[in-house]
Scaffold this active site. Structure first.
Site, PDB file in Angstrom:
ATOM      1  N   GLY A 198       0.958  -1.145  -0.119  1.00  0.00           N
ATOM      2  CA  GLY A 198      -0.063   0.086  -0.038  1.00  0.00           C
ATOM      3  C   GLY A 198       0.996   1.312   0.050  1.00  0.00           C
ATOM      4  O   GLY A 198       1.954   1.266  -0.567  1.00  0.00           O
ATOM      5  N   GLU A 199       0.844   2.319   0.980  1.00  0.00           N
ATOM      6  CA  GLU A 199       1.495   3.349   1.056  1.00  0.00           C
ATOM      7  C   GLU A 199       2.160   3.305   2.557  1.00  0.00           C
ATOM      8  O   GLU A 199       1.251   3.383   3.310  1.00  0.00           O
ATOM      9  CB  GLU A 199       0.696   4.644   0.647  1.00  0.00           C
ATOM     10  CG  GLU A 199       1.513   5.866   0.598  1.00  0.00           C
ATOM     11  CD  GLU A 199       2.378   5.863  -0.443  1.00  0.00           C
ATOM     12  OE1 GLU A 199       2.415   5.004  -1.621  1.00  0.00           O
ATOM     13  OE2 GLU A 199       3.750   6.155  -0.256  1.00  0.00           O
ATOM     14  N   SER A 200       3.482   3.143   2.480  1.00  0.00           N
ATOM     15  CA  SER A 200       3.959   2.862   4.001  1.00  0.00           C
ATOM     16  C   SER A 200       3.719   4.222   4.782  1.00  0.00           C
ATOM     17  O   SER A 200       3.445   3.970   5.900  1.00  0.00           O
ATOM     18  CB  SER A 200       5.240   2.774   3.673  1.00  0.00           C
ATOM     19  OG  SER A 200       5.986   3.678   3.145  1.00  0.00           O
ATOM     20  N   CYS A 254       6.237  -5.392   0.328  1.00  0.00           N
ATOM     21  CA  CYS A 254       6.398  -3.901  -0.393  1.00  0.00           C
ATOM     22  C   CYS A 254       6.100  -2.952   0.773  1.00  0.00           C
ATOM     23  O   CYS A 254       7.107  -2.805   1.607  1.00  0.00           O
ATOM     24  CB  CYS A 254       5.218  -3.906  -1.380  1.00  0.00           C
ATOM     25  SG  CYS A 254       5.606  -2.781  -2.479  1.00  0.00           S
ATOM     26  N   ARG A 296      12.805   3.760  -1.042  1.00  0.00           N
ATOM     27  CA  ARG A 296      11.409   3.323  -1.448  1.00  0.00           C
ATOM     28  C   ARG A 296      11.263   3.869  -2.969  1.00  0.00           C
ATOM     29  O   ARG A 296      12.027   4.526  -3.440  1.00  0.00           O
ATOM     30  CB  ARG A 296      10.584   4.387  -0.772  1.00  0.00           C
ATOM     31  CG  ARG A 296      10.390   4.260   0.732  1.00  0.00           C
ATOM     32  CD  ARG A 296       9.494   5.149   1.414  1.00  0.00           C
ATOM     33  NE  ARG A 296       8.195   5.165   0.687  1.00  0.00           N
ATOM     34  CZ  ARG A 296       7.285   6.158   1.018  1.00  0.00           C
ATOM     35  NH1 ARG A 296       7.691   7.089   1.720  1.00  0.00           N
ATOM     36  NH2 ARG A 296       6.120   6.471   0.505  1.00  0.00           N
ATOM     37  N   ILE A 330       5.342  -3.403  -7.729  1.00  0.00           N
ATOM     38  CA  ILE A 330       4.811  -2.286  -7.782  1.00  0.00           C
ATOM     39  C   ILE A 330       5.403  -1.183  -7.215  1.00  0.00           C
ATOM     40  O   ILE A 330       5.231  -0.969  -5.785  1.00  0.00           O
ATOM     41  CB  ILE A 330       3.273  -2.417  -7.379  1.00  0.00           C
ATOM     42  CG1 ILE A 330       2.651  -3.871  -8.133  1.00  0.00           C
ATOM     43  CG2 ILE A 330       2.351  -1.247  -7.885  1.00  0.00           C
ATOM     44  CD1 ILE A 330       1.135  -3.873  -7.844  1.00  0.00           C
ATOM     45  N   ARG A 331       6.020  -0.282  -7.592  1.00  0.00           N
ATOM     46  CA  ARG A 331       6.635   0.815  -7.002  1.00  0.00           C
ATOM     47  C   ARG A 331       7.523   0.326  -5.942  1.00  0.00           C
ATOM     48  O   ARG A 331       7.204   0.633  -4.801  1.00  0.00           O
ATOM     49  CB  ARG A 331       5.658   1.821  -6.623  1.00  0.00           C
ATOM     50  CG  ARG A 331       5.112   2.516  -7.802  1.00  0.00           C
ATOM     51  CD  ARG A 331       4.327   3.771  -7.417  1.00  0.00           C
ATOM     52  NE  ARG A 331       5.111   4.847  -6.998  1.00  0.00           N
ATOM     53  CZ  ARG A 331       4.745   5.547  -6.026  1.00  0.00           C
ATOM     54  NH1 ARG A 331       3.629   5.149  -5.359  1.00  0.00           N
ATOM     55  NH2 ARG A 331       5.414   6.569  -5.609  1.00  0.00           N
ATOM     56  N   HIS A 342       4.637  -8.296  -4.479  1.00  0.00           N
ATOM     57  CA  HIS A 342       3.165  -8.799  -4.138  1.00  0.00           C
ATOM     58  C   HIS A 342       2.887 -10.231  -4.087  1.00  0.00           C
ATOM     59  O   HIS A 342       2.219 -10.677  -5.344  1.00  0.00           O
ATOM     60  CB  HIS A 342       2.348  -7.829  -4.621  1.00  0.00           C
ATOM     61  CG  HIS A 342       2.455  -6.575  -4.213  1.00  0.00           C
ATOM     62  ND1 HIS A 342       1.501  -5.943  -3.270  1.00  0.00           N
ATOM     63  CD2 HIS A 342       3.158  -5.472  -4.678  1.00  0.00           C
ATOM     64  CE1 HIS A 342       1.517  -4.591  -3.077  1.00  0.00           C
ATOM     65  NE2 HIS A 342       2.783  -4.314  -3.844  1.00  0.00           N
ATOM     66  N   GLU A 352       0.782 -11.866  -3.172  1.00  0.00           N
ATOM     67  CA  GLU A 352      -0.657 -12.143  -3.124  1.00  0.00           C
ATOM     68  C   GLU A 352      -1.608 -11.823  -4.515  1.00  0.00           C
ATOM     69  O   GLU A 352      -2.502 -12.154  -4.653  1.00  0.00           O
ATOM     70  CB  GLU A 352      -1.407 -11.438  -1.873  1.00  0.00           C
ATOM     71  CG  GLU A 352      -1.699  -9.848  -2.295  1.00  0.00           C
ATOM     72  CD  GLU A 352      -0.481  -8.867  -2.266  1.00  0.00           C
ATOM     73  OE1 GLU A 352       0.678  -9.444  -2.215  1.00  0.00           O
ATOM     74  OE2 GLU A 352      -0.436  -7.849  -2.485  1.00  0.00           O
TER      75      GLU A 352
HETATM   76  N1  GLN Z   1       5.755   2.686  -2.800  1.00  0.00           N
HETATM   77  C1  GLN Z   1       4.859   2.390  -1.830  1.00  0.00           C
HETATM   78  C2  GLN Z   1       5.555   2.962  -0.513  1.00  0.00           C
HETATM   79  O1  GLN Z   1       6.685   3.504  -0.523  1.00  0.00           O
HETATM   80  C3  GLN Z   1       4.975   0.840  -1.589  1.00  0.00           C
HETATM   81  C4  GLN Z   1       4.258   0.180  -2.881  1.00  0.00           C
HETATM   82  C5  GLN Z   1       3.615  -1.091  -2.565  1.00  0.00           C
HETATM   83  O2  GLN Z   1       3.492  -1.229  -1.584  1.00  0.00           O
HETATM   84  N2  GLN Z   1       3.170  -1.791  -3.654  1.00  0.00           N
HETATM   85  O3  GLN Z   1       5.249   2.885   0.476  1.00  0.00           O
END
Ligand code: GLN
Length: 191
Positions: A49-51, A81, A108, A137-138, A173, A175
Site C-alpha cells: 500500500g502506501e507505507s 512491499c 522506496r 509495484i513501485r 506482491h 498475493e
Molecule cells: N511505494 C510504496 C511505499 O513507498 C510501496 C508500494 C507498494 O506497497 N506496492 O510505501
C-alpha cells in the site's frame, strides 16, 4: 493440528488478496484495525500500500506500540512491499513511522522509476520448483542487509525476499499471483 490464525493489518492497501491467499494456504484470518484485534493472533501480515499512510494510521489507531511489542516478542510477521518498508530499520531519505525490526535499509520506489510495475521470475529455494512469478509495484529496493538476515530470493543482484528470525519481508506482491507457496512458507514459520 490446530489451524493458525493470521491477522492481516487492514488500515490501507492490498488486504483482500492476502486474505484469500492465507485461506488457501490453510490459515484462519482476522483483520487488524485496533489493538484489541491483536489478541489471539498467531501471526500478522503487513500488506503493500502506501507505507507513510499505513504508518500514520498505525500511530493514530494506537496500534503502533502494541504491534511493535508483539513483533519484538517474536510474533511471526510478513511484510510485503510497503509492509517491508514498515519493518525496515532504515529508510533512505524518509523519516516515517516504522517498526525497525528488520535489519535492512530500503530505498522506496527504487524499482519504479521507468515502469510503475513489472513482473519477474524468481528462484526461491524454500518454495522449490517451479520459479515464483513476482509482481513488483513501485517496490522498495534493499540497499543494505544485516549479517543475521537471510536472503531467500534475489532479483538483479539485490535481495527481494528476506528472513530474520520471526520476520519475513518481500519487495514484491506474492498475493497478486495464483501461487500460495510464499504464504505457505510464512505459515510454516508459525511455531
Ligand atoms: N511505494 C510504496 C511505499 O513507498 C510501496 C508500494 C507498494 O506497497 N506496492 O510505501
Amino acid at each position: 493440528m490446530n489451524k493458525k490464525r493470521v491477522g492481516v493489518l487492514a488500515l490501507q492497501g492490498a488486504v483482500e488478496k492476502h486474505m484469500e491467499m492465507l485461506k488457501r494456504a490453510g490459515a484462519d484470518i482476522s483483520l487488524i484495525r485496533k489493538s484489541e484485534h491483536l489478541e489471539g493472533i498467531d501471526a500478522c501480515v503487513i500488506p503493500g500500500g502506501e507505507s507513510t499512510t499505513i504508518g500514520k494510521l498505525l500511530v493514530r489507531n494506537n496500534l503502533f506500540k502494541p504491534l511493535k511489542q508483539r513483533i519484538e516478542e517474536g510474533l511471526p510477521v510478513f511484510g510485503t512491499c510497503a509492509g517491508m518498508i514498515l519493518l525496515a530499520k532504515d529508510i533512505q531519505q524518509y523519516d516515517q513511522p516504522r517498526f525497525q525490526a528488520l535489519d535492512v535499509e530500503v530505498q522506496r520506489n527504487a524499482y519504479g522509476r521507468q515502469v510503475e510495475s513489472f513482473e519477474a521470475d524468481l528462484s526461491v529455494a524454500v518454495c522449490g520448483e517451479p520459479v515464483v512469478r513476482a509482481v513488483f509495484i513501485r517496490a522498495p529496493l534493499i540497499t543494505r542487509i544485516g549479517k543475521t538476515v537471510t536472503v531467500l530470493a534475489s532479483f538483479e543482484g539485490s535481495p527481494v525476499l528476506v528472513r530474520q528470525n520471526n520476520i519475513l519481508a518481500g519487495s514484491f506482491h506474492p498475493e497478486l499471483t495464483d501461487d500460495p507457496r510464499i504464504h505457505q512458507y510464512f505459515i510454516s514459520m508459525i511455531p
